[in-house]
Design a protein around this motif. Structure first.
Motif, mmCIF file in Angstrom:
data_model
loop_
_atom_site.group_PDB
_atom_site.id
_atom_site.type_symbol
_atom_site.label_atom_id
_atom_site.label_comp_id
_atom_site.label_asym_id
_atom_site.label_seq_id
_atom_site.Cartn_x
_atom_site.Cartn_y
_atom_site.Cartn_z
ATOM 1 N N LYS A 142 65.432 119.113 51.779
ATOM 2 C CA LYS A 142 66.664 119.946 51.867
ATOM 3 C C LYS A 142 67.690 119.387 50.636
ATOM 4 O O LYS A 142 68.290 120.278 50.166
ATOM 5 C CB LYS A 142 67.510 119.720 53.167
ATOM 6 C CG LYS A 142 68.595 120.455 53.399
ATOM 7 C CD LYS A 142 69.186 120.407 54.684
ATOM 8 C CE LYS A 142 70.240 121.327 54.656
ATOM 9 N NZ LYS A 142 71.075 121.265 56.096
ATOM 10 N N GLU A 198 68.904 122.202 47.838
ATOM 11 C CA GLU A 198 70.197 122.335 47.897
ATOM 12 C C GLU A 198 70.525 122.060 46.154
ATOM 13 O O GLU A 198 71.168 122.815 45.401
ATOM 14 C CB GLU A 198 71.088 121.333 48.689
ATOM 15 C CG GLU A 198 71.023 121.931 50.040
ATOM 16 C CD GLU A 198 71.617 121.014 51.001
ATOM 17 O OE1 GLU A 198 72.235 119.923 50.831
ATOM 18 O OE2 GLU A 198 71.876 121.354 52.139
ATOM 19 N N TRP A 199 69.869 121.103 45.545
ATOM 20 C CA TRP A 199 70.179 120.791 44.278
ATOM 21 C C TRP A 199 69.621 121.751 43.205
ATOM 22 O O TRP A 199 70.315 122.360 42.532
ATOM 23 C CB TRP A 199 69.589 119.574 43.795
ATOM 24 C CG TRP A 199 69.956 119.009 42.392
ATOM 25 C CD1 TRP A 199 70.871 118.069 42.210
ATOM 26 C CD2 TRP A 199 69.401 119.521 41.161
ATOM 27 N NE1 TRP A 199 71.257 117.863 40.814
ATOM 28 C CE2 TRP A 199 70.119 118.833 40.169
ATOM 29 C CE3 TRP A 199 68.382 120.546 40.888
ATOM 30 C CZ2 TRP A 199 69.829 118.964 38.705
ATOM 31 C CZ3 TRP A 199 68.540 120.729 39.464
ATOM 32 C CH2 TRP A 199 69.263 119.984 38.381
ATOM 33 N N VAL A 221 69.151 125.042 44.277
ATOM 34 C CA VAL A 221 70.152 126.188 44.652
ATOM 35 C C VAL A 221 71.376 125.982 43.798
ATOM 36 O O VAL A 221 71.812 127.148 43.180
ATOM 37 C CB VAL A 221 70.507 126.437 46.069
ATOM 38 C CG1 VAL A 221 71.593 127.335 46.484
ATOM 39 C CG2 VAL A 221 69.179 126.946 46.837
ATOM 40 N N GLY A 222 71.977 124.986 43.706
ATOM 41 C CA GLY A 222 73.144 124.852 43.095
ATOM 42 C C GLY A 222 72.582 124.680 41.433
ATOM 43 O O GLY A 222 73.724 125.711 40.819
ATOM 44 N N ASP A 225 68.793 129.506 56.435
ATOM 45 C CA ASP A 225 70.111 129.132 55.855
ATOM 46 C C ASP A 225 70.575 130.490 55.011
ATOM 47 O O ASP A 225 70.195 130.677 54.137
ATOM 48 C CB ASP A 225 70.270 128.129 55.118
ATOM 49 C CG ASP A 225 71.549 127.627 54.766
ATOM 50 O OD1 ASP A 225 72.405 128.357 54.869
ATOM 51 O OD2 ASP A 225 71.771 126.470 53.995
ATOM 52 N N ILE A 255 72.337 130.088 51.520
ATOM 53 C CA ILE A 255 71.624 129.875 50.069
ATOM 54 C C ILE A 255 70.830 131.284 49.686
ATOM 55 O O ILE A 255 70.477 131.277 48.671
ATOM 56 C CB ILE A 255 70.661 128.762 50.227
ATOM 57 C CG1 ILE A 255 69.734 128.976 51.272
ATOM 58 C CG2 ILE A 255 71.428 127.491 50.401
ATOM 59 C CD1 ILE A 255 68.557 127.802 51.222
#
Length: 93
Positions: A54, A58-59, A61-62, A85, A88
């Protein structure tokens, strides 16, 4: 934990290091100037269930948001995370 990113013209990877040991990796293929395909996620057996995958997603996606890149999640883990989620999904192709 340290997150590193490597990319060349057609492939890329985001990986997590702890004490200079790779404990997780998410790989992708570049599918054009503004699109990537997440194709694989792997976490060290001893680290499973600790949220490493995860964190890597998340990294990434950023990174996609910062660079106006869209993501196609072919990796089953990444696809499941996008399904769960809604926050995202803005980076989905």
């Amino acid at each position: 934990m340290i997150i590193k990113h490597e990319v060349d013209t057609s492939k890329g990877a985001v990986y997590a290091l702890e004490n200079d040991k790779k404990i997780g990796e998410m790989t992708y293929s570049v599918a054009g100037p503004n699109k990537i395909i997440i194709d694989h996620t792997e976490v060290d057996t001893a680290q499973k269930g600790m949220g490493i995958g995860k964190i890597l997603l998340e990294w990434l996606v950023g990174y996609a948001r910062d660079n106006s890149i869209k993501i196609i999640p072919l990796c089953p883990f990444a696809k499941a995370m996008f399904d769960k989620d809604v926050d995202i999904r803005d980076v989905l192709a």
